[in-house]
Motif scaffolding. Sequence first.
Motif, PDB file in Angstrom:
ATOM      1  N   PRO A  79       0.816  -1.209   0.000  1.00 25.03           N
ATOM      2  CA  PRO A  79       0.000   0.000   0.000  1.00 25.03           C
ATOM      3  C   PRO A  79       0.857   1.269   0.000  1.00 25.03           C
ATOM      4  O   PRO A  79       1.924   1.285   0.613  1.00 25.03           O
ATOM      5  CB  PRO A  79      -0.798  -0.092   1.320  1.00 25.03           C
ATOM      6  N   PHE A  80       0.345   2.294  -0.672  1.00 32.45           N
ATOM      7  CA  PHE A  80       1.012   3.608  -0.674  1.00 32.45           C
ATOM      8  C   PHE A  80       2.512   3.488  -0.928  1.00 32.45           C
ATOM      9  O   PHE A  80       3.309   4.134  -0.248  1.00 32.45           O
ATOM     10  CB  PHE A  80       0.764   4.331   0.661  1.00 32.45           C
ATOM     11  N   THR A  81       2.891   2.646  -1.869  1.00 34.27           N
ATOM     12  CA  THR A  81       4.315   2.392  -2.108  1.00 34.27           C
ATOM     13  C   THR A  81       4.606   2.418  -3.603  1.00 34.27           C
ATOM     14  O   THR A  81       3.911   1.748  -4.377  1.00 34.27           O
ATOM     15  CB  THR A  81       4.694   1.001  -1.540  1.00 34.27           C
ATOM     16  N   GLN A  82       5.583   3.204  -4.009  1.00 30.28           N
ATOM     17  CA  GLN A  82       6.039   3.163  -5.391  1.00 30.28           C
ATOM     18  C   GLN A  82       6.847   1.871  -5.551  1.00 30.28           C
ATOM     19  O   GLN A  82       7.990   1.747  -5.102  1.00 30.28           O
ATOM     20  CB  GLN A  82       6.885   4.400  -5.717  1.00 30.28           C
ATOM     21  N   MET A  83       6.229   0.915  -6.227  1.00 28.00           N
ATOM     22  CA  MET A  83       6.809  -0.429  -6.259  1.00 28.00           C
ATOM     23  C   MET A  83       8.109  -0.484  -7.080  1.00 28.00           C
ATOM     24  O   MET A  83       8.917  -1.379  -6.885  1.00 28.00           O
ATOM     25  CB  MET A  83       5.791  -1.446  -6.774  1.00 28.00           C
ATOM     26  N   ARG A  84       8.308   0.491  -7.961  1.00 30.05           N
ATOM     27  CA  ARG A  84       9.587   0.477  -8.686  1.00 30.05           C
ATOM     28  C   ARG A  84      10.735   0.771  -7.706  1.00 30.05           C
ATOM     29  O   ARG A  84      11.769   0.130  -7.741  1.00 30.05           O
ATOM     30  CB  ARG A  84       9.571   1.499  -9.817  1.00 30.05           C
ATOM     31  N   ASP A  85      10.497   1.735  -6.818  1.00 27.16           N
ATOM     32  CA  ASP A  85      11.526   2.041  -5.805  1.00 27.16           C
ATOM     33  C   ASP A  85      11.685   0.858  -4.849  1.00 27.16           C
ATOM     34  O   ASP A  85      12.795   0.486  -4.482  1.00 27.16           O
ATOM     35  CB  ASP A  85      11.127   3.271  -4.972  1.00 27.16           C
ATOM     36  N   TRP A  86      10.548   0.300  -4.469  1.00 29.04           N
ATOM     37  CA  TRP A  86      10.579  -0.815  -3.510  1.00 29.04           C
ATOM     38  C   TRP A  86      11.408  -1.981  -4.059  1.00 29.04           C
ATOM     39  O   TRP A  86      12.159  -2.635  -3.356  1.00 29.04           O
ATOM     40  CB  TRP A  86       9.135  -1.258  -3.224  1.00 29.04           C
TER      41      TRP A  86
END
Length: 463
Positions: A18-25
């Motif tokens: 949730p509320f997460t830029q998955m590319r950065d993650w």
Amino acid sequence: MNQASSNAELDRDFLWHPFTQMRDWNAAGQEPVVIVEGEGALLWDENGREFLDGNSSIWTNLHGHRRPEIDRAIIGQLGRIAHSSFLGLTNDLAPRLARELIEWLRLEGGFRVFLSDDGSTAVEAGLKMIFQARAQRGETHRTQFISLAQGYHGDTVGAMSAGHSEVFHRTYRPLLFETTEVMSPACYRCPFNRGTPERGVDARASRKCHWECIGQLESALDALGETASALVMEPRVQGAGGMAMHPEGYLARAAELCCERGVWLMLDEVLTGFGRTGEMFAFQKENVVPDVVALAKGMSGGYLPIAATVAAPEIFDAFLGDFSERKTFFHGHSYSGNQLGCAASLASLEIFKSEHTPAHLQSSAKTLAELSARFWDHPNVGDVRHEGMICAVEIVRDFATREAFPFTDRIGARICEAAKKSGLLTRPIGDVLVLMPPYCSTEPQLRKMVEALCGAIGEVLPV
Ligand SMILES: Cc1ncc(COP(=O)(O)O)c(C=O)c1O
């Protein structure tokens, strides 16, 4: 078959946060913290690293992790039953929980508790109750909701409609129903506050204004006239809107304006409820009587998803009628009344009777406020504000003008990443840093949280 086996690899391959830029993650070199254990205000990851839970696990935990009383209540309940339907049945916990909630809320005289799962559902149910009650009372003209700028009430479509977050809601706007937005009474960023920033002084205390926020609310209510149905707001602290804190008296004045015009007051206590602001519920600080209250997050002490929408008798009564009239509240959730959640909530409420009483909470809040005075030493700290066990530190580029850093600088996020290295876990709201510790946090733990965050500010913004 995917060969990934570590928790981090499995997470990267299969999850969406949730509320997460998955590319950065998912970026190379980003190792997620994999939490495996907790106790009190502490969390441990799978490598044995220890962290302080600086935001009470996203504002949910109250009495600490692995609280024996709550553990025992859940385990005991598991020995009997975990869940049975609440549609057409009841159980031996939900009625007791409802009575306890009404007593804690001090809302006697026929208020009713509708149980659901989380903050968004509690708000969604409240909005629908109000809408339907108005119609069934023959007040079909009263359809309009009023809510505060920067308000956040959750991510379902109704809750988003009552919310006004540019970042979170912009994309969905075509999907949402219209609500009347009125200015937020948050003094630090209020355009009508003529007070100049003073180091060490909360903007609420140094404010110079003519209560323009109340004036605007009054004008909005007058313009809506008989179409106004309810004011929906987070009392005293707008959480996701940047821990924006309202001046003393706004809530009471807003409640009075509503009451004079027959407009209902729906308070979203999802974040502020259960002692977070130093009273059991934030509205009790200003002695108002709401018509609807939404509760979630800390309701089970931060253990299980459970929520409540508490409604005044004039709302509940509007749903009573002959079966054929179809006045029923046609709304529900599979896990309404879930016994494990109820057991955890009852155990959590018990702890307030003996341990985390308002007097104890106010004393911990005082300690947190005293310790966090040192945030003011950094020139980029624009505001340090408190409400009970909430401390918000707003980082700015320019103290005198309150100018913010560009959004893309990710200052708040970078500071919290730096704090993680010193063993503090928390999450910013833009450039507002948040410390919202579990109530069981000791003085040395609170001190460590403040030190870690101060150190992180200095690391990202060297003086
Ligand atoms: C004031 C407020 N209302 C509602 C919600 C939504 O709660 P949930 O995330 O449990 O759906 C939140 C969540 O942060 C909140 O702060």
